[in-house]
Design a protein around this motif. Structure first.
Motif, PDB file in Angstrom:
ATOM      1  N   ASP A 145     -43.924 -48.348   0.214  1.00  0.00           N
ATOM      2  CA  ASP A 145     -42.550 -48.833   0.347  1.00  0.00           C
ATOM      3  C   ASP A 145     -41.801 -48.026   1.403  1.00  0.00           C
ATOM      4  O   ASP A 145     -42.009 -46.822   1.552  1.00  0.00           O
ATOM      5  N   ARG A 146     -40.905 -48.697   2.100  1.00  0.00           N
ATOM      6  CA  ARG A 146     -40.035 -48.015   3.066  1.00  0.00           C
ATOM      7  C   ARG A 146     -38.766 -47.609   2.327  1.00  0.00           C
ATOM      8  O   ARG A 146     -37.993 -48.466   1.889  1.00  0.00           O
ATOM      9  N   VAL A 147     -38.552 -46.303   2.207  1.00  0.00           N
ATOM     10  CA  VAL A 147     -37.491 -45.836   1.315  1.00  0.00           C
ATOM     11  C   VAL A 147     -36.407 -45.027   2.022  1.00  0.00           C
ATOM     12  O   VAL A 147     -35.390 -44.697   1.407  1.00  0.00           O
ATOM     13  N   LEU A 148     -36.598 -44.688   3.308  1.00  0.00           N
ATOM     14  CA  LEU A 148     -35.604 -43.901   4.032  1.00  0.00           C
ATOM     15  C   LEU A 148     -35.134 -44.657   5.268  1.00  0.00           C
ATOM     16  O   LEU A 148     -35.923 -45.319   5.943  1.00  0.00           O
ATOM     17  N   THR A 149     -33.842 -44.527   5.577  1.00  0.00           N
ATOM     18  CA  THR A 149     -33.324 -45.081   6.814  1.00  0.00           C
ATOM     19  C   THR A 149     -33.763 -44.219   7.999  1.00  0.00           C
ATOM     20  O   THR A 149     -33.963 -43.003   7.860  1.00  0.00           O
ATOM     21  N   ALA A 150     -33.886 -44.838   9.155  1.00  0.00           N
ATOM     22  CA  ALA A 150     -34.295 -44.122  10.360  1.00  0.00           C
ATOM     23  C   ALA A 150     -33.268 -43.093  10.804  1.00  0.00           C
ATOM     24  O   ALA A 150     -33.584 -42.209  11.607  1.00  0.00           O
ATOM     25  N   VAL A 151     -32.040 -43.177  10.294  1.00  0.00           N
ATOM     26  CA  VAL A 151     -31.017 -42.207  10.674  1.00  0.00           C
ATOM     27  C   VAL A 151     -30.730 -41.215   9.551  1.00  0.00           C
ATOM     28  O   VAL A 151     -29.709 -40.532   9.565  1.00  0.00           O
ATOM     29  N   ASP A 152     -31.646 -41.116   8.594  1.00  0.00           N
ATOM     30  CA  ASP A 152     -31.507 -40.062   7.592  1.00  0.00           C
ATOM     31  C   ASP A 152     -31.626 -38.716   8.295  1.00  0.00           C
ATOM     32  O   ASP A 152     -32.535 -38.489   9.096  1.00  0.00           O
ATOM     33  N   HIS A 153     -30.706 -37.813   8.016  1.00  0.00           N
ATOM     34  CA  HIS A 153     -30.679 -36.527   8.710  1.00  0.00           C
ATOM     35  C   HIS A 153     -31.923 -35.690   8.423  1.00  0.00           C
ATOM     36  O   HIS A 153     -32.277 -34.815   9.209  1.00  0.00           O
TER      37      HIS A 153
END
Length: 287
Positions: free
Chosen positions: A16-24
């Motif tokens: 599953d994709r669980v993090l946004t690409a702009v998560d710090h």
């Protein structure tokens, strides 16, 4: 076993994709984490690990952690993982943020919490190499367990290329400091000595427990004083005049049997420390 993942209030599959690409935590490594051993479906020393997670988050400037919610997430994750789980990782990042190093405004920050359970392999002994890079004991994040782990990745790759499983680092003053993911204990002069936290090493949970449990059992184990463990003490280890033991959440207490290209025998105090730690682990899962 497959990894069991908890993010944002629910369990996810390993793909599953669980993090946004702009998560710090993704863009700049702005996060903290803890790794716990798992015994019988329970995270070992969870209370101590959560306390250190809070200290690291505070030192990094992250918002206060939802500790009760993290505990509940740990329980849910381990219940889903079943009896084969041997390792648990808790990660908290700065959450969605700008592409640069600066964070979002405090009132808009939404930290990301990730809990993962998976298998773990433990070895009774360890092999290490000395590497030329150093820990900066004056760094803004010295002693914090952050996700900014690139230095450790490079050093550990050097170790694995040499047939070892850990890399040992000095600090900028020439003191023995730590491994990439372990604390060190040197058996010398009839004592087990571990570098003081002022060297920049992590305040390891296993290190902390071994100091406490060793004192209770009359084992001569203590923090070293200033300049008592210079980097050159490893020459004594390589010559067989001293011994080295590594400690960590998955290793527990693991005597060194090879340094660089030299085979070594574990020291008697190191072996006693290993036996003591394993016995105490069996007594209490959350000491």
């Amino acid at each position: 076993m497959e990894h069991v993942i908890w993010v944002d209030g629910r369990l996810h599959g390993p793909d599953d994709r669980v993090l946004t690409a702009v998560d710090h935590g993704v863009t700049v490594g702005d996060g903290v984490f803890e790794t716990c051993a798992v015994y019988g479906g329970r995270a070992f020393a969870l209370t101590r690990h959560l306390a250190r997670l809070e200290r690291s988050a505070q030192g990094l400037g992250l918002p206060p952690l939802p500790v009760d919610a993290i505990r509940a997430a740990v329980d849910e994750t381990l219940a889903a993982a079943g009896p084969d789980a041997g390792r648990l990782r808790i990660t908290v990042t700065g959450g969605p943020g700008p592409m640069g190093s600066h964070r979002a405004a405090p009132d808009t920050q939404r930290p990301t919490v990730v809990v993962v359970a998976g298998p773990a392999a433990r070895a009774e002994t360890s092999r290490a190499v000395r590497v030329p890079w150093v820990r900066n004991e004056r760094s803004a994040v010295a002693g914090l367990k952050t996700t900014s782990y690139a230095e450790n990745v490079v050093a550990l790759a050097r170790a694995y290329a040499a047939g070892a499983d850990e890399a040992l680092l000095a600090n900028t003053r020439g003191d023995l400091c730590e491994g990439t993911g372990s604390n060190v204990f040197v058996e010398v002069g009839g004592e087990l000595l571990t570098p003081a936290l002022a060297t920049g090493c992590l305040a390891g949970i296993t290190r902390e427990l071994l100091l406490e449990w060793g004192a209770d059992a009359g084992l001569p184990v203590r923090e070293a004083t200033a300049d008592e463990l210079p980097w050159t003490v490893l020459d004594e280890v390589a010559a067989g005049r001293a011994h080295l033991t590594l400690s960590g959440s998955i290793r527990n207490v693991s005597p060194l049997v090879r340094l660089d290209d030299v085979d070594l025998a574990p020291g008697p105090l190191s072996l006693e420390a290993q036996r003591l730690f394993q016995a105490r682990v069996a007594d209490d899962v959350d000491p």
